[in-house]
Design a protein around this motif. Structure first.
Motif, PDB file in Angstrom:
ATOM      1  N   VAL A   1      30.516  45.846  36.457  1.00 10.26           N
ATOM      2  CA  VAL A   1      31.290  46.933  37.064  1.00 10.26           C
ATOM      3  C   VAL A   1      30.907  47.068  38.536  1.00 10.26           C
ATOM      4  O   VAL A   1      31.779  47.169  39.410  1.00 10.26           O
ATOM      5  CB  VAL A   1      31.070  48.265  36.310  1.00 10.26           C
ATOM      6  N   ASN A   2      29.610  47.057  38.841  1.00  8.57           N
ATOM      7  CA  ASN A   2      29.147  47.162  40.226  1.00  8.57           C
ATOM      8  C   ASN A   2      29.643  45.991  41.070  1.00  8.57           C
ATOM      9  O   ASN A   2      30.066  46.173  42.219  1.00  8.57           O
ATOM     10  CB  ASN A   2      27.619  47.229  40.283  1.00  8.57           C
ATOM     11  N   LEU A   3      29.603  44.794  40.506  1.00 11.52           N
ATOM     12  CA  LEU A   3      30.087  43.615  41.218  1.00 11.52           C
ATOM     13  C   LEU A   3      31.579  43.734  41.527  1.00 11.52           C
ATOM     14  O   LEU A   3      32.012  43.489  42.654  1.00 11.52           O
ATOM     15  CB  LEU A   3      29.814  42.345  40.409  1.00 11.52           C
ATOM     16  N   CYS A   4      32.368  44.110  40.533  1.00 11.93           N
ATOM     17  CA  CYS A   4      33.820  44.246  40.730  1.00 11.93           C
ATOM     18  C   CYS A   4      34.140  45.291  41.798  1.00 11.93           C
ATOM     19  O   CYS A   4      35.002  45.067  42.657  1.00 11.93           O
ATOM     20  CB  CYS A   4      34.503  44.615  39.413  1.00 11.93           C
ATOM     21  N   ALA A   5      33.457  46.417  41.770  1.00 12.93           N
ATOM     22  CA  ALA A   5      33.695  47.478  42.752  1.00 12.93           C
ATOM     23  C   ALA A   5      33.286  47.015  44.151  1.00 12.93           C
ATOM     24  O   ALA A   5      33.975  47.302  45.139  1.00 12.93           O
ATOM     25  CB  ALA A   5      32.945  48.737  42.361  1.00 12.93           C
ATOM     26  N   SER A   6      32.187  46.279  44.250  1.00 14.30           N
ATOM     27  CA  SER A   6      31.730  45.782  45.551  1.00 14.30           C
ATOM     28  C   SER A   6      32.682  44.744  46.118  1.00 14.30           C
ATOM     29  O   SER A   6      32.995  44.751  47.324  1.00 14.30           O
ATOM     30  CB  SER A   6      30.327  45.185  45.421  1.00 14.30           C
ATOM     31  N   VAL A   7      33.159  43.830  45.277  1.00 12.00           N
ATOM     32  CA  VAL A   7      34.116  42.820  45.726  1.00 12.00           C
ATOM     33  C   VAL A   7      35.413  43.493  46.179  1.00 12.00           C
ATOM     34  O   VAL A   7      35.974  43.155  47.228  1.00 12.00           O
ATOM     35  CB  VAL A   7      34.382  41.775  44.617  1.00 12.00           C
ATOM     36  N   PHE A   8      35.874  44.471  45.406  1.00 11.32           N
ATOM     37  CA  PHE A   8      37.077  45.213  45.783  1.00 11.32           C
ATOM     38  C   PHE A   8      36.903  45.871  47.150  1.00 11.32           C
ATOM     39  O   PHE A   8      37.770  45.758  48.023  1.00 11.32           O
ATOM     40  CB  PHE A   8      37.403  46.265  44.712  1.00 11.32           C
ATOM     41  N   ALA A   9      35.778  46.548  47.356  1.00 12.38           N
ATOM     42  CA  ALA A   9      35.522  47.229  48.628  1.00 12.38           C
ATOM     43  C   ALA A   9      35.436  46.225  49.776  1.00 12.38           C
ATOM     44  O   ALA A   9      35.970  46.472  50.865  1.00 12.38           O
ATOM     45  CB  ALA A   9      34.240  48.053  48.538  1.00 12.38           C
TER      46      ALA A   9
END
Length: 78
Positions: free
Chosen positions: A57-65
């Protein structure tokens, strides 16, 4: 761009965490946890997708940002 992307990433993290992140209930003590095992034995999946860990979840949110910041930077700074 950085401020908007950071806020959007935090929001994405919250939404993903509340909807698709795996949450388990310990079969021994009954507590809800992000871990697949608690108090020794495997915990019971109560919601979310088994593969969607907190780290993912943290990885996906960071990539999105990061992608959003890049896009905004190219769009407005261009």
């Amino acid at each position: 761009a950085a401020t908007v992307a950071g806020l959007a990433g935090a929001f994405a993290d919250s939404v993903l965490g509340a909807t698709v992140q795996a949450m388990y209930r310990c079969r021994v003590c009954g507590s809800e946890t992000e871990r697949a095992a608690h108090c020794g034995p495997p915990a019971e999946l109560v919601r979310g997708l088994r593969m969607m860990t907190n780290d993912l979840v943290n990885l996906c949110a960071s990539v999105f940002a990061g992608l959003l910041a890049t896009g905004l930077g190219l769009w407005f700074g261009g």
